[in-house]
Design a protein around this motif. Structure first.
Motif, PDB file in Angstrom:
ATOM      1  N   PHE A 101       2.830   0.307  12.108  1.00 11.27           N
ATOM      2  CA  PHE A 101       4.061  -0.003  11.729  1.00 11.27           C
ATOM      3  C   PHE A 101       3.897  -0.424   9.968  1.00 11.27           C
ATOM      4  O   PHE A 101       4.987  -0.631   9.183  1.00 11.27           O
ATOM      5  N   VAL A 102       2.683  -0.553   9.687  1.00 11.92           N
ATOM      6  CA  VAL A 102       2.390  -0.894   8.178  1.00 11.92           C
ATOM      7  C   VAL A 102       2.789   0.237   7.301  1.00 11.92           C
ATOM      8  O   VAL A 102       3.234  -0.035   6.140  1.00 11.92           O
ATOM      9  N   ALA A 103       2.652   1.459   7.704  1.00 11.30           N
ATOM     10  CA  ALA A 103       3.036   2.555   7.130  1.00 11.30           C
ATOM     11  C   ALA A 103       4.948   2.685   6.769  1.00 11.30           C
ATOM     12  O   ALA A 103       5.380   2.954   5.683  1.00 11.30           O
ATOM     13  N   ALA A 104       5.447   1.741   7.831  1.00  8.28           N
ATOM     14  CA  ALA A 104       6.815   1.764   7.850  1.00  8.28           C
ATOM     15  C   ALA A 104       7.331   0.470   6.889  1.00  8.28           C
ATOM     16  O   ALA A 104       8.494   0.161   6.816  1.00  8.28           O
ATOM     17  N   SER A 105       6.367  -0.265   6.394  1.00 10.05           N
ATOM     18  CA  SER A 105       6.612  -1.671   5.548  1.00 10.05           C
ATOM     19  C   SER A 105       6.242  -1.404   4.481  1.00 10.05           C
ATOM     20  O   SER A 105       5.124  -1.273   3.779  1.00 10.05           O
ATOM     21  N   PRO A 106       7.468  -1.410   3.483  1.00  6.68           N
ATOM     22  CA  PRO A 106       7.336  -1.159   2.113  1.00  6.68           C
ATOM     23  C   PRO A 106       6.199  -1.961   1.227  1.00  6.68           C
ATOM     24  O   PRO A 106       6.397  -3.313   1.194  1.00  6.68           O
ATOM     25  N   ASN A 114      -3.044   2.833   5.849  1.00  8.27           N
ATOM     26  CA  ASN A 114      -2.244   1.696   6.480  1.00  8.27           C
ATOM     27  C   ASN A 114      -3.151   0.420   6.727  1.00  8.27           C
ATOM     28  O   ASN A 114      -2.599  -0.543   7.784  1.00  8.27           O
ATOM     29  N   PHE A 115      -4.010   0.218   5.963  1.00  8.20           N
ATOM     30  CA  PHE A 115      -4.748  -1.359   5.822  1.00  8.20           C
ATOM     31  C   PHE A 115      -3.846  -2.134   4.975  1.00  8.20           C
ATOM     32  O   PHE A 115      -3.485  -1.522   4.072  1.00  8.20           O
ATOM     33  N   VAL A 116      -3.865  -3.225   5.442  1.00 10.37           N
ATOM     34  CA  VAL A 116      -2.911  -4.373   4.456  1.00 10.37           C
ATOM     35  C   VAL A 116      -3.779  -4.540   3.039  1.00 10.37           C
ATOM     36  O   VAL A 116      -4.918  -4.948   3.137  1.00 10.37           O
ATOM     37  N   LYS A 117      -2.974  -4.223   2.084  1.00 11.92           N
ATOM     38  CA  LYS A 117      -3.727  -4.266   0.678  1.00 11.92           C
ATOM     39  C   LYS A 117      -3.996  -5.994   0.599  1.00 11.92           C
ATOM     40  O   LYS A 117      -2.953  -6.729   0.400  1.00 11.92           O
ATOM     41  N   ARG A 170       8.592  -2.860  11.829  1.00 13.76           N
ATOM     42  CA  ARG A 170       8.192  -2.811  10.436  1.00 13.76           C
ATOM     43  C   ARG A 170       8.450  -4.292   9.737  1.00 13.76           C
ATOM     44  O   ARG A 170       9.104  -5.156  10.560  1.00 13.76           O
ATOM     45  N   VAL A 171       7.504  -4.466   8.666  1.00 12.94           N
ATOM     46  CA  VAL A 171       7.986  -6.008   7.893  1.00 12.94           C
ATOM     47  C   VAL A 171       8.748  -5.329   6.440  1.00 12.94           C
ATOM     48  O   VAL A 171       8.453  -4.564   5.953  1.00 12.94           O
ATOM     49  N   GLU A 172       9.787  -6.415   6.309  1.00 13.87           N
ATOM     50  CA  GLU A 172      10.622  -6.210   5.108  1.00 13.87           C
ATOM     51  C   GLU A 172      10.260  -7.402   4.418  1.00 13.87           C
ATOM     52  O   GLU A 172      10.752  -8.553   4.463  1.00 13.87           O
ATOM     53  N   ALA A 173       9.366  -7.290   3.529  1.00  9.07           N
ATOM     54  CA  ALA A 173       8.727  -8.525   2.622  1.00  9.07           C
ATOM     55  C   ALA A 173       9.752  -8.961   1.904  1.00  9.07           C
ATOM     56  O   ALA A 173       9.814 -10.191   1.478  1.00  9.07           O
TER      57      ALA A 173
END
Length: 426
Positions: free
Chosen positions: A261-266, A273-276, A84-87
């Motif tokens: 992993f995008v789904a798990a990245s707030p 699950n495409f990046v906005k 995941r990504v934690e922005a």
């Protein structure tokens, strides 16, 4: 030290790694900047080549190479799944337990198939009567099936957009027509393209031209077909409004989504699950130091290798601007350039962007070409085949293509004459 992390070592990620290395060569050498690329394996697949595998034109070994070979030596490569990504923390959590801090994050993890989202698609008949060609496993299995298919109903169906390379379903059925005619069995095979669109392509001028090719080849077109389920055992494709299409061989282009992993990245992705992503700056919506390009984004343009290349030219400038504290430029115009194989060693070419649809004309030079837009030519076919060399030796290396700008040019393009124009002239 500034840390840039790129997620994905496919087309888009590899191009960006090479562009960043060229831009910040001195800083990387001095230890003032580090670039890290993450991917789960070392197999880089030339995805346009998957189209040719079912027809025996390419073998798997022709289109797979090492990811590491195309990354600069002074760029770190981490082989791991992404968790995941934690922005909010500026961190990437990896599947092997590692975490990566970043000052700038570039998401280039592409799109993946989600056939499980369509009822029955993975059921009885999968890889027997029902195949895909968007994966190496699917394209390879289909190659054997195509070689032995001599009569019956062959149906090509993409469930819904967005998909990688939206013209590939058209290319497959055009090549199938050529493949079966050369083997002398075409009169025993019924070819049908089934689409959720109201025509065979999203843009009207190109749709008219592609539709004419379908008609000339005797290929049936079924439109407005929202695929609800697949029954491989019975050989039936059923829409949500309960229309049925029978098949002996179904070539399915399943639903696509972004990396899991995008789904798990707030806050990072949309419902697919495409990046906005801002369509012109390529900055992610969730945080200012995150960017995305290629198939991973939700920008309204084709998911194609040419797009990743054109985006990279705009994005490298905006990465520099961001690091230097300057405002970003809205420089990516949606430029897309695609060859479309039509069979018998001919192909068409389209060149368009967010605002301008594919038009007839010449490319890249006005009046000279040498490529013809929206016209079947042998030169376009050779351009398609030559693109494999360009891909490995220029595009992935982050090199600019001669005479082809990231910004679409109207030079050489012309608006087609319509019946309304004719009436006005009269």
């Amino acid at each position: 030290m500034k840390k840039i992390v790129i997620l994905g070592a496919g087309t888009a990620g590899t191009i960006m790694a090479n562009r960043l290395r060229k831009t910040y060569k001195k800083q990387i050498r001095q230890g003032d900047m580090g670039v890290t690329v993450v991917d789960q394996n070392d197999n880089h697949i030339y995805q346009p080549g998957l189209l040719f595998v079912p027809f025996g034109m390419y073998q798997p070994k022709d289109i797979v190479r090492s990811r590491k070979h195309y990354l600069p030596d002074d760029v770190d490569y981490v082989q791991s799944e992404i968790q995941r990504v934690e922005a909010s923390e500026d961190k990437v959590y990896l599947g092997d337990g590692q975490t990566l801090d970043y000052d700038v994050l570039i998401v280039a993890t592409g799109a993946q198939l989600v056939p499980e989202e369509t009822e029955g698609l993975l059921g009885e008949g999968w890889r027997d009567k029902v195949f895909d060609f968007y994966t190496m496993e699917g394209a390879t299995a289909l190659s054997e099936k195509m070689a032995n298919f001599k009569e019956g109903k062959l149906v090509v169906n993409f469930v819904d957009l967005p998909i990688k390379c939206p013209v590939a379903p058209l290319e497959f059925i055009f090549l199938a027509d050529s493949f079966f005619r050369r083997r002398g069995v075409r009169e025993k095979i019924e070819l049908t393209l089934v689409t959720s669109l109201d025509h065979c392509f999203t843009r009207p001028v190109a749709a008219k031209e592609f539709g004419s090719v379908l008609d000339d080849k005797g290929i049936h077109l079924v439109t407005d077909f929202a695929t609800g389920s697949v029954d491989g055992a019975a050989g039936k494709l059923t829409s949500w409004d309960e229309r049925e299409i029978e098949f002996d061989l179904l070539i399915s282009i399943p639903l696509h989504g972004g990396a899991s992993f995008v789904a798990a990245s707030p806050g990072l992705g949309d419902e697919l699950n495409f990046v906005k992503t801002h369509k012109a700056t390529l900055q992610a919506e969730c945080k200012e130091n995150i960017f995305a390009l290629g198939d991973a984004t939700n920008v309204p343009t084709s998911k194609a290798g040419s797009v990743a290349h054109f985006q990279s030219e705009s994005l490298i400038d905006n990465i520099v601007r961001f690091i230097d504290g300057k405002p970003l430029e809205e420089s990516f115009d949606g430029h897309t350039n695609c060859f479309i194989e039509t069979g018998f060693d001919k192909a068409m070419l389209i060149d368009f962007n967010y605002e301008v649809e594919p038009l007839p004309g010449t490319f890249p030079l006005a009046g000279i070409g040498p490529m013809q837009l929206l016209k079947e030519t042998r030169l376009n076919h050779w351009g398609k085949l030559m693109f494999k060399w360009i891909y490995w030796n220029m595009l992935l290396r982050g090199r600019d293509l001669p005479m082809v700008s990231s910004q679409m040019s109207m030079k050489g393009k012309r608006q087609p004459v319509t019946s309304d124009d004719t009436a006005k002239a009269a």
